[in-house]
Write a protein that holds these residues in place. Structure first.
Motif, PDB file in Angstrom:
ATOM      1  N   PRO A  86       0.777  -1.165  -0.029  1.00 12.30           N
ATOM      2  CA  PRO A  86      -0.080   0.116   0.183  1.00 12.30           C
ATOM      3  C   PRO A  86       0.855   1.342  -0.062  1.00 12.30           C
ATOM      4  O   PRO A  86       0.239   2.362  -0.349  1.00 12.30           O
ATOM      5  CB  PRO A  86      -0.726  -0.199   1.332  1.00 12.30           C
ATOM      6  N   ARG A  87       2.009   1.171   0.512  1.00  7.57           N
ATOM      7  CA  ARG A  87       3.044   2.253   0.281  1.00  7.57           C
ATOM      8  C   ARG A  87       3.472   2.825  -0.846  1.00  7.57           C
ATOM      9  O   ARG A  87       4.156   3.912  -1.190  1.00  7.57           O
ATOM     10  CB  ARG A  87       4.208   2.154   1.210  1.00  7.57           C
ATOM     11  N   LEU A  88       3.233   2.058  -2.094  1.00  6.47           N
ATOM     12  CA  LEU A  88       3.853   2.363  -3.436  1.00  6.47           C
ATOM     13  C   LEU A  88       2.683   2.453  -4.323  1.00  6.47           C
ATOM     14  O   LEU A  88       1.406   2.341  -4.211  1.00  6.47           O
ATOM     15  CB  LEU A  88       4.546   1.202  -3.816  1.00  6.47           C
ATOM     16  N   ALA A  89       2.746   3.600  -5.251  1.00  2.93           N
ATOM     17  CA  ALA A  89       1.876   3.695  -6.224  1.00  2.93           C
ATOM     18  C   ALA A  89       1.952   2.627  -7.143  1.00  2.93           C
ATOM     19  O   ALA A  89       2.628   1.839  -7.236  1.00  2.93           O
ATOM     20  CB  ALA A  89       2.135   5.122  -7.239  1.00  2.93           C
ATOM     21  N   LEU A  90       0.555   2.383  -7.975  1.00  2.00           N
ATOM     22  CA  LEU A  90       0.480   1.145  -8.693  1.00  2.00           C
ATOM     23  C   LEU A  90       1.844   0.975  -9.692  1.00  2.00           C
ATOM     24  O   LEU A  90       2.335  -0.035  -9.765  1.00  2.00           O
ATOM     25  CB  LEU A  90      -0.847   1.349  -9.542  1.00  2.00           C
ATOM     26  N   ARG A  91       2.245   2.170 -10.315  1.00  2.00           N
ATOM     27  CA  ARG A  91       3.288   1.868 -11.372  1.00  2.00           C
ATOM     28  C   ARG A  91       4.584   1.450 -10.480  1.00  2.00           C
ATOM     29  O   ARG A  91       5.220   0.726 -11.099  1.00  2.00           O
ATOM     30  CB  ARG A  91       3.697   3.218 -11.981  1.00  2.00           C
ATOM     31  N   GLN A  92       4.814   1.992  -9.334  1.00  2.00           N
ATOM     32  CA  GLN A  92       5.905   1.477  -8.647  1.00  2.00           C
ATOM     33  C   GLN A  92       5.745   0.020  -7.911  1.00  2.00           C
ATOM     34  O   GLN A  92       6.736  -0.404  -8.256  1.00  2.00           O
ATOM     35  CB  GLN A  92       6.244   2.505  -7.470  1.00  2.00           C
ATOM     36  N   ARG A  93       4.564  -0.357  -7.848  1.00  2.00           N
ATOM     37  CA  ARG A  93       4.370  -1.947  -7.577  1.00  2.00           C
ATOM     38  C   ARG A  93       4.611  -2.761  -8.674  1.00  2.00           C
ATOM     39  O   ARG A  93       5.249  -3.653  -8.527  1.00  2.00           O
ATOM     40  CB  ARG A  93       2.838  -2.026  -7.014  1.00  2.00           C
ATOM     41  N   ILE A  95       6.704  -2.084 -11.100  1.00  2.00           N
ATOM     42  CA  ILE A  95       8.047  -2.018 -11.555  1.00  2.00           C
ATOM     43  C   ILE A  95       8.847  -3.100 -10.540  1.00  2.00           C
ATOM     44  O   ILE A  95       9.605  -3.814 -10.509  1.00  2.00           O
ATOM     45  CB  ILE A  95       8.626  -0.500 -11.072  1.00  2.00           C
ATOM     46  N   VAL A  96       8.322  -2.677  -8.988  1.00  2.00           N
ATOM     47  CA  VAL A  96       9.122  -3.657  -8.056  1.00  2.00           C
ATOM     48  C   VAL A  96       8.818  -5.281  -8.263  1.00  2.00           C
ATOM     49  O   VAL A  96       9.632  -6.052  -8.281  1.00  2.00           O
ATOM     50  CB  VAL A  96       8.644  -3.127  -6.634  1.00  2.00           C
ATOM     51  N   ALA A  97       7.571  -5.527  -8.788  1.00  2.00           N
ATOM     52  CA  ALA A  97       7.334  -6.879  -8.788  1.00  2.00           C
ATOM     53  C   ALA A  97       7.943  -7.290 -10.173  1.00  2.00           C
ATOM     54  O   ALA A  97       8.317  -8.503 -10.214  1.00  2.00           O
ATOM     55  CB  ALA A  97       5.827  -6.970  -9.037  1.00  2.00           C
ATOM     56  N   SER A  98       8.048  -6.585 -11.002  1.00  2.00           N
ATOM     57  CA  SER A  98       8.782  -6.894 -12.477  1.00  2.00           C
ATOM     58  C   SER A  98      10.249  -7.127 -12.064  1.00  2.00           C
ATOM     59  O   SER A  98      10.768  -8.044 -12.503  1.00  2.00           O
ATOM     60  CB  SER A  98       8.775  -5.823 -13.430  1.00  2.00           C
ATOM     61  N   ILE A  99      10.772  -6.459 -11.403  1.00  2.00           N
ATOM     62  CA  ILE A  99      12.337  -6.508 -10.942  1.00  2.00           C
ATOM     63  C   ILE A  99      12.486  -7.666 -10.180  1.00  2.00           C
ATOM     64  O   ILE A  99      13.510  -8.341 -10.434  1.00  2.00           O
ATOM     65  CB  ILE A  99      12.863  -5.267 -10.430  1.00  2.00           C
ATOM     66  N   GLY A 100      11.487  -7.811  -9.276  1.00  2.00           N
ATOM     67  CA  GLY A 100      11.617  -8.868  -8.288  1.00  2.00           C
ATOM     68  C   GLY A 100      11.595 -10.336  -9.072  1.00  2.00           C
ATOM     69  O   GLY A 100      12.443 -11.224  -8.924  1.00  2.00           O
ATOM     70  N   ALA A 101      10.838 -10.409  -9.913  1.00  2.00           N
ATOM     71  CA  ALA A 101      10.509 -11.737 -10.757  1.00  2.00           C
ATOM     72  C   ALA A 101      11.802 -11.862 -11.616  1.00  2.00           C
ATOM     73  O   ALA A 101      12.321 -12.791 -11.905  1.00  2.00           O
ATOM     74  CB  ALA A 101       9.267 -11.578 -11.638  1.00  2.00           C
ATOM     75  N   ALA A 102      12.207 -10.723 -12.431  1.00  2.00           N
ATOM     76  CA  ALA A 102      13.232 -11.064 -13.276  1.00  2.00           C
ATOM     77  C   ALA A 102      14.694 -11.407 -12.473  1.00  2.00           C
ATOM     78  O   ALA A 102      15.526 -12.105 -12.785  1.00  2.00           O
ATOM     79  CB  ALA A 102      13.576  -9.683 -14.072  1.00  2.00           C
ATOM     80  N   GLY A 103      14.787 -10.764 -11.211  1.00  2.00           N
ATOM     81  CA  GLY A 103      15.755 -11.225 -10.503  1.00  2.00           C
ATOM     82  C   GLY A 103      15.965 -12.531 -10.142  1.00  2.00           C
ATOM     83  O   GLY A 103      17.081 -13.182  -9.582  1.00  2.00           O
ATOM     84  N   VAL A 104      14.738 -13.411  -9.958  1.00  2.00           N
ATOM     85  CA  VAL A 104      14.850 -14.678  -9.739  1.00  2.00           C
ATOM     86  C   VAL A 104      14.690 -15.626 -10.963  1.00  2.00           C
ATOM     87  O   VAL A 104      15.493 -16.561 -10.894  1.00  2.00           O
ATOM     88  CB  VAL A 104      13.450 -14.897  -8.790  1.00  2.00           C
ATOM     89  N   LEU A 105      14.121 -15.015 -11.869  1.00  2.00           N
ATOM     90  CA  LEU A 105      13.739 -15.906 -13.029  1.00  2.00           C
ATOM     91  C   LEU A 105      15.050 -15.946 -13.975  1.00  2.00           C
ATOM     92  O   LEU A 105      15.497 -17.092 -14.507  1.00  2.00           O
ATOM     93  CB  LEU A 105      12.751 -15.554 -13.830  1.00  2.00           C
ATOM     94  N   LEU A 106      15.636 -14.884 -14.199  1.00  2.00           N
ATOM     95  CA  LEU A 106      17.048 -14.855 -15.116  1.00  2.00           C
ATOM     96  C   LEU A 106      18.240 -15.695 -14.571  1.00  2.00           C
ATOM     97  O   LEU A 106      18.283 -16.235 -15.398  1.00  2.00           O
ATOM     98  CB  LEU A 106      17.383 -13.347 -15.255  1.00  2.00           C
ATOM     99  N   PRO A 107      18.438 -15.640 -13.335  1.00  2.00           N
ATOM    100  CA  PRO A 107      19.597 -16.387 -12.721  1.00  2.00           C
ATOM    101  C   PRO A 107      19.370 -17.971 -13.100  1.00  2.00           C
ATOM    102  O   PRO A 107      19.865 -18.809 -12.957  1.00  2.00           O
ATOM    103  CB  PRO A 107      19.702 -16.067 -11.460  1.00  2.00           C
ATOM    104  N   SER A 108      17.799 -18.323 -12.829  1.00  2.00           N
ATOM    105  CA  SER A 108      17.331 -19.769 -12.898  1.00  2.00           C
ATOM    106  C   SER A 108      17.324 -20.313 -13.943  1.00  2.00           C
ATOM    107  O   SER A 108      17.079 -21.449 -14.234  1.00  2.00           O
ATOM    108  CB  SER A 108      16.231 -19.536 -12.163  1.00  2.00           C
TER     109      SER A 108
END
Length: 126
Positions: A86-93, A95-108
């Protein structure tokens, strides 16, 4: 080998807060760590033919499927958690979700590649 050990250690480190909380959170963190190990064993079989022969095709296939399902399951769960912040705007959420997913999926991707290669009996050059 160091890469695979590193991904398992990184998973444990990323889930350290859940391990400390105990209860259900620690159970979820343990499942994530087990799915990481399940994906790592077929990848190790790519580099070590004897390990693949010892584990057998059936077990390697089961571990690989469980590892991939766990990988995508926990990535999607973490992305949903980031989208509910709730502390982030929708666009920021997003971006954070995309970076988090990429940070796990790319190395895997390497583990998925090596594991699938081992299941097809294509091994690393000796």
């Amino acid at each position: 080998m160091l890469y695979i050990a590193g991904t398992i250690c990184l998973t444990a480190w990323m889930r350290r807060v859940e391990f400390r909380q105990g209860g259900r959170a620690a159970g979820v963190a343990t499942l994530d760590l087990l799915s990481s190990i399940s994906l790592a064993l077929p990848a190790l079989a790519y580099w070590n033919v004897q390990l693949g022969a010892r584990l057998g095709d059936g077990l390697l296939r089961l571990l690989f499927v469980l590892g991939v399902l766990g990988l995508f399951g926990f990535v999607s769960a973490d992305a949903r958690t980031a989208m509910r912040n709730p502390r982030l705007a929708l666009r920021q959420r997003r971006i954070v979700a995309s970076i988090g997913a990429a940070g796990v999926l790319l190395p895997s991707t390497l583990e998925v590649w090596w594991g699938s290669s081992a299941l097809m009996h294509v091994y690393a050059p000796s």
